[in-house]
Design a protein around this motif. Structure first.
Motif, short mmCIF file in Angstrom:
data_model
loop_
_atom_site.label_atom_id
_atom_site.label_comp_id
_atom_site.label_asym_id
_atom_site.label_seq_id
_atom_site.Cartn_x
_atom_site.Cartn_y
_atom_site.Cartn_z
N MET A 1 14.82 0.65 19.15
CA MET A 1 15.02 0.09 17.83
C MET A 1 16.38 0.52 17.31
N ASN A 2 17.36 -0.31 17.47
CA ASN A 2 18.70 0.02 17.00
C ASN A 2 19.00 -0.61 15.65
N THR A 3 18.19 -1.54 15.20
CA THR A 3 18.40 -2.17 13.91
C THR A 3 17.51 -1.50 12.88
N PRO A 4 17.88 -1.59 11.59
CA PRO A 4 17.03 -1.00 10.57
C PRO A 4 15.62 -1.61 10.63
N THR A 5 14.64 -0.74 10.72
CA THR A 5 13.24 -1.16 10.81
C THR A 5 12.44 -0.37 9.79
N ALA A 6 11.86 -1.07 8.84
CA ALA A 6 11.09 -0.40 7.79
C ALA A 6 9.66 -0.15 8.26
N LEU A 7 9.20 1.07 8.05
CA LEU A 7 7.79 1.41 8.24
C LEU A 7 7.12 1.18 6.90
N ILE A 8 6.14 0.28 6.88
CA ILE A 8 5.41 -0.02 5.66
C ILE A 8 4.01 0.55 5.80
N ILE A 9 3.70 1.54 4.97
CA ILE A 9 2.40 2.21 5.01
C ILE A 9 1.58 1.69 3.83
N ILE A 10 0.47 1.03 4.15
CA ILE A 10 -0.30 0.32 3.13
C ILE A 10 -1.55 1.09 2.72
N ASP A 11 -1.65 1.33 1.43
CA ASP A 11 -2.88 1.80 0.74
C ASP A 11 -3.46 3.11 1.26
N MET A 12 -2.63 4.02 1.68
CA MET A 12 -3.14 5.33 2.11
C MET A 12 -3.31 6.21 0.87
N GLN A 13 -4.31 5.83 0.09
CA GLN A 13 -4.59 6.46 -1.18
C GLN A 13 -5.86 7.31 -1.08
N LYS A 14 -6.01 8.21 -2.03
CA LYS A 14 -7.17 9.11 -2.02
C LYS A 14 -8.49 8.36 -2.08
N VAL A 50 3.08 1.67 0.07
CA VAL A 50 2.43 0.66 -0.76
C VAL A 50 1.13 1.23 -1.28
N ARG A 51 0.86 1.01 -2.56
CA ARG A 51 -0.45 1.40 -3.08
C ARG A 51 -1.01 0.30 -3.96
N HIS A 52 -2.33 0.23 -3.91
CA HIS A 52 -3.04 -0.78 -4.68
C HIS A 52 -3.36 -0.22 -6.06
N ILE A 53 -3.02 -0.98 -7.07
CA ILE A 53 -3.35 -0.65 -8.45
C ILE A 53 -4.32 -1.73 -8.92
N VAL A 87 -2.93 -7.21 -5.64
CA VAL A 87 -3.68 -8.08 -4.72
C VAL A 87 -3.47 -7.50 -3.32
N PRO A 88 -4.23 -7.96 -2.32
CA PRO A 88 -4.06 -7.37 -0.98
C PRO A 88 -2.65 -7.47 -0.40
N ASP A 89 -1.95 -8.53 -0.65
CA ASP A 89 -0.65 -8.80 -0.04
C ASP A 89 0.47 -7.99 -0.71
N ALA A 90 1.15 -7.15 0.05
CA ALA A 90 2.21 -6.29 -0.49
C ALA A 90 3.45 -7.06 -0.93
N VAL A 119 -3.56 -5.12 5.23
CA VAL A 119 -2.66 -5.14 6.39
C VAL A 119 -2.49 -6.57 6.88
N GLU A 120 -3.61 -7.27 7.08
CA GLU A 120 -3.52 -8.65 7.58
C GLU A 120 -2.79 -9.56 6.60
N ALA A 121 -3.11 -9.46 5.31
CA ALA A 121 -2.46 -10.33 4.31
C ALA A 121 -0.95 -10.08 4.28
#
Length: 185
Positions: A1-14, A50-53, A87-90, A119-121
């Motif tokens: 991975m030589n190009t900028p690649t974002a790691l998106i972590i979804i809804d890892m909330q308590k 990412v977190r769901h409110i 909503v589910p989609d980030a 994740v799927e959305a």
């Protein structure tokens, strides 16, 4: 991975640690997410948390509830981007797409919960928007769920079906080990 690649972590909330949730799959998901999280930071690659409110005041994800907070091991650093969604989609009404474009980021790696929902959305939208998207199979999890016909499906079945829906259409499905081998150090 030589190009900028974002790691998106979804809804890892308590709230995702609640014993009231249905049975889930992939008990190692959090460890795999943590491995990716640490590797991305070490490589200087962008991390998006990412977190769901929830709009429902009775939800564990409602503002002011402990469940809405990030799990301690996934707390974002001050310079890392945080996306709050309703909503589910980030990507919906969050500015995430604009944030990525402004930084020239076209490659995404998505991990988190739940595989068949947020994740799927988010992966579907990312793919439809033209991002090169990877979903990390062993860094996601979901819960037992009844299908439309009323049959209870195990979390593993739900997880695998969601990944099948994404792979080759909206995203590529990979493993943590595969991604860590390719990440520049």
């Amino acid at each position: 991975m030589n190009t900028p690649t974002a790691l998106i972590i979804i809804d890892m909330q308590k709230g995702m640690q609640s014993p009231a949730l249905p049975p889930r799959n992939n008990p190692d998901a959090e460890n795999n997410i943590a491995r990716l999280h640490a590797a991305w930071r070490e490589a200087g690659q962008p991390v998006v948390s990412v977190r769901h409110i929830s709009r429902s005041p009775s939800s564990v994800f409602a503002p002011g509830q402990d469940g809405v907070e990030f799990q301690d091991r996934f707390l974002p650093l001050a310079h890392e981007h945080v996306v709050e969604k309703n909503v589910p989609d980030a990507f919906i009404n969050t500015g995430l797409e604009r944030w990525l474009h402004a930084r020239g980021i076209r490659h995404l790696v998505i991990a988190g919960v739940s595989t068949n929902n947020s994740v799927e959305a988010s992966a579907r939208t990312a793919g439809n928007l033209g991002f090169e998207t990877v979903v990390v199979a062993d860094a996601c999890f979901t819960f037992d769920k009844r299908d439309f016909g009323g049959t209870l499906r195990s979390a593993k079945e739900v997880h695998l079906m969601a990944l099948a829906n994404l792979d080759g259409e909206y995203a590529t499905v990979r493993t943590t080990a595969e991604l860590l081998r390719e990440l520049p150090r």
